[in-house]
Design a protein around this motif. Sequence first.
Motif, mmCIF file in Angstrom:
data_model
loop_
_atom_site.group_PDB
_atom_site.id
_atom_site.type_symbol
_atom_site.label_atom_id
_atom_site.label_comp_id
_atom_site.label_asym_id
_atom_site.label_seq_id
_atom_site.Cartn_x
_atom_site.Cartn_y
_atom_site.Cartn_z
ATOM 1 N N LYS A 8 12.422 12.602 -11.458
ATOM 2 C CA LYS A 8 13.544 12.141 -12.274
ATOM 3 C C LYS A 8 13.262 10.751 -12.844
ATOM 4 O O LYS A 8 12.624 9.920 -12.191
ATOM 5 C CB LYS A 8 14.825 12.068 -11.438
ATOM 6 N N THR A 9 13.739 10.511 -14.048
ATOM 7 C CA THR A 9 13.649 9.193 -14.670
ATOM 8 C C THR A 9 15.047 8.786 -15.111
ATOM 9 O O THR A 9 15.726 9.543 -15.809
ATOM 10 C CB THR A 9 12.704 9.212 -15.889
ATOM 11 N N PHE A 10 15.451 7.584 -14.700
ATOM 12 C CA PHE A 10 16.767 7.088 -15.066
ATOM 13 C C PHE A 10 16.592 5.834 -15.919
ATOM 14 O O PHE A 10 16.057 4.825 -15.459
ATOM 15 C CB PHE A 10 17.594 6.772 -13.813
ATOM 16 N N VAL A 11 16.995 5.919 -17.193
ATOM 17 C CA VAL A 11 16.806 4.830 -18.149
ATOM 18 C C VAL A 11 18.175 4.335 -18.631
ATOM 19 O O VAL A 11 19.050 5.137 -18.952
ATOM 20 C CB VAL A 11 15.971 5.291 -19.362
ATOM 21 N N GLN A 12 18.323 3.007 -18.695
ATOM 22 C CA GLN A 12 19.570 2.403 -19.173
ATOM 23 C C GLN A 12 19.287 1.340 -20.236
ATOM 24 O O GLN A 12 18.311 0.592 -20.131
ATOM 25 C CB GLN A 12 20.324 1.722 -18.018
ATOM 26 N N PHE A 13 20.125 1.298 -21.240
ATOM 27 C CA PHE A 13 20.201 0.182 -22.178
ATOM 28 C C PHE A 13 21.624 -0.370 -22.021
ATOM 29 O O PHE A 13 22.544 0.022 -22.735
ATOM 30 C CB PHE A 13 19.938 0.669 -23.613
ATOM 31 N N ARG A 14 21.773 -1.255 -21.065
ATOM 32 C CA ARG A 14 23.113 -1.662 -20.640
ATOM 33 C C ARG A 14 23.890 -2.379 -21.736
ATOM 34 O O ARG A 14 25.107 -2.193 -21.865
ATOM 35 C CB ARG A 14 23.005 -2.543 -19.390
ATOM 36 N N GLU A 15 23.221 -3.216 -22.481
ATOM 37 C CA GLU A 15 23.914 -3.948 -23.551
ATOM 38 C C GLU A 15 24.418 -3.005 -24.644
ATOM 39 O O GLU A 15 25.373 -3.309 -25.349
ATOM 40 C CB GLU A 15 22.974 -4.993 -24.162
ATOM 41 N N LEU A 16 23.744 -1.879 -24.801
ATOM 42 C CA LEU A 16 24.140 -0.890 -25.814
ATOM 43 C C LEU A 16 24.992 0.223 -25.217
ATOM 44 O O LEU A 16 25.391 1.150 -25.937
ATOM 45 C CB LEU A 16 22.884 -0.278 -26.458
ATOM 46 N N ASP A 17 25.243 0.122 -23.892
ATOM 47 C CA ASP A 17 26.052 1.106 -23.189
ATOM 48 C C ASP A 17 25.455 2.518 -23.323
ATOM 49 O O ASP A 17 26.149 3.499 -23.589
ATOM 50 C CB ASP A 17 27.498 1.090 -23.714
ATOM 51 N N LEU A 18 24.122 2.603 -23.124
ATOM 52 C CA LEU A 18 23.407 3.882 -23.201
ATOM 53 C C LEU A 18 22.641 4.110 -21.912
ATOM 54 O O LEU A 18 22.059 3.169 -21.344
ATOM 55 C CB LEU A 18 22.421 3.891 -24.383
ATOM 56 N N GLU A 19 22.627 5.334 -21.433
ATOM 57 C CA GLU A 19 21.829 5.665 -20.262
ATOM 58 C C GLU A 19 21.486 7.155 -20.263
ATOM 59 O O GLU A 19 22.227 7.981 -20.796
ATOM 60 C CB GLU A 19 22.548 5.288 -18.971
ATOM 61 N N TRP A 174 18.488 -4.904 -26.809
ATOM 62 C CA TRP A 174 17.917 -3.596 -26.485
ATOM 63 C C TRP A 174 17.080 -3.627 -25.193
ATOM 64 O O TRP A 174 16.271 -2.747 -24.965
ATOM 65 C CB TRP A 174 17.061 -3.094 -27.643
ATOM 66 N N ALA A 175 17.307 -4.610 -24.352
ATOM 67 C CA ALA A 175 16.615 -4.654 -23.055
ATOM 68 C C ALA A 175 16.909 -3.370 -22.281
ATOM 69 O O ALA A 175 18.012 -2.831 -22.339
ATOM 70 C CB ALA A 175 17.075 -5.870 -22.267
ATOM 71 N N MET A 176 15.910 -2.883 -21.557
ATOM 72 C CA MET A 176 16.082 -1.616 -20.839
ATOM 73 C C MET A 176 15.879 -1.790 -19.332
ATOM 74 O O MET A 176 15.213 -2.736 -18.885
ATOM 75 C CB MET A 176 15.129 -0.555 -21.409
ATOM 76 N N TRP A 177 16.472 -0.876 -18.573
ATOM 77 C CA TRP A 177 16.276 -0.769 -17.132
ATOM 78 C C TRP A 177 15.677 0.607 -16.861
ATOM 79 O O TRP A 177 16.173 1.617 -17.365
ATOM 80 C CB TRP A 177 17.600 -0.895 -16.392
ATOM 81 N N VAL A 178 14.593 0.640 -16.084
ATOM 82 C CA VAL A 178 13.928 1.902 -15.766
ATOM 83 C C VAL A 178 13.979 2.108 -14.256
ATOM 84 O O VAL A 178 13.393 1.314 -13.495
ATOM 85 C CB VAL A 178 12.460 1.911 -16.252
#
Length: 350
Positions: A8-19, A174-178
């Motif tokens: 599984k891969t969980f990706v978030q773009f928190r500032e853009l409210d995307l995951e 557009w910072a991301m969390w992986v």
Amino acid sequence: MPMTESSKTFVQFRELDLEWEMDRYLVKDLFGKLSIAWYGVIICIAMIVACAIILRNAVKKEGLNLDSFLDYFIFAIPLGIVGARAMYVLANLKEYQTFSKMIAIWEGGLAIYGGVIVGAITVLVVALIKKHKVLAVYDAIVPGLLLAQSIGRWGNFVNGEAFGDPKIGCSLPWAMWVNGTGPVHPTFLYESIVTLVGFLIAMFVVYRFKKVDGQVFAFYLIWYGVGRTIIEGLRVDSLWLVENQLRLAQCIGLASALGGVALFLILSLYGTPRVAPATASATESAGDEKKENTEENAEDEAKGEKAEPKVEKKNDKKAKSKKQKKEKKEKAPAEEKAEQKQEKNDGSEN
């Protein structure tokens, strides 16, 4: 790039409210053994799209034969994959102590520059064997290669890899969390955008206005070399030439960019101006037309050869007829004289 142990891969773009939470596999344990990863599917799509664009360029822009050009794919694609794997293994040789581990490509671990370099060498050899213009072939390949690289980077996104270094961080929107690690630069996205823009420029600008074969190839060396050198400095999973000091992709990218500038200048100053070639179909049509004309000329010559003996025979008959008439005219006075003499003799006897 090696794949993580989790599927599984969980990706978030928190500032853009995307995951997104993604499974790395399209199909798992098919027939109890086979699994199909999204990464492989995306790479296959990238190859198919690239091949279509490359063939179009080869036939329409470079006038090469379609069937003949397919040989490049037969050799360059598998050897390019071998090259990509070989570069990755050599850069991490301590981790690959057995041959079975070295060839376990399904466990992940490819270096794009290894594939590009080995693929380029393969294309060079095939072009020399076929006596094609090497730089023209490279020009035909570049746009498709750039688009394939752009598409292929989304395989990294699904795998949760090729992202930025957490030590560098990222304060951009557009910072991301992986998988909980972040904020980091979405370096996979940066490279996808750079190669996509490169494809558009190469295909619709450089190719359209190129004056000399090799200018599109030189553009690739410069564009991707500079782009990769910059982006590589942000990544967390670089291959190192000198551990923690010299990144392998940056060294190759910088050398590529400098080589591209040198090649572009040499071609601009000393290159032979390009003559727009006819398409393969037009060439074949011209060949067919030439063949038809040759056949027609051969038929005409054959008819001429047949006609000549008839004319000669006719002339011989005329000459013979004239000769016979002449002989008759010459014989006539002599016959008259002979008759007159005979008559005289007959009179004397009487």
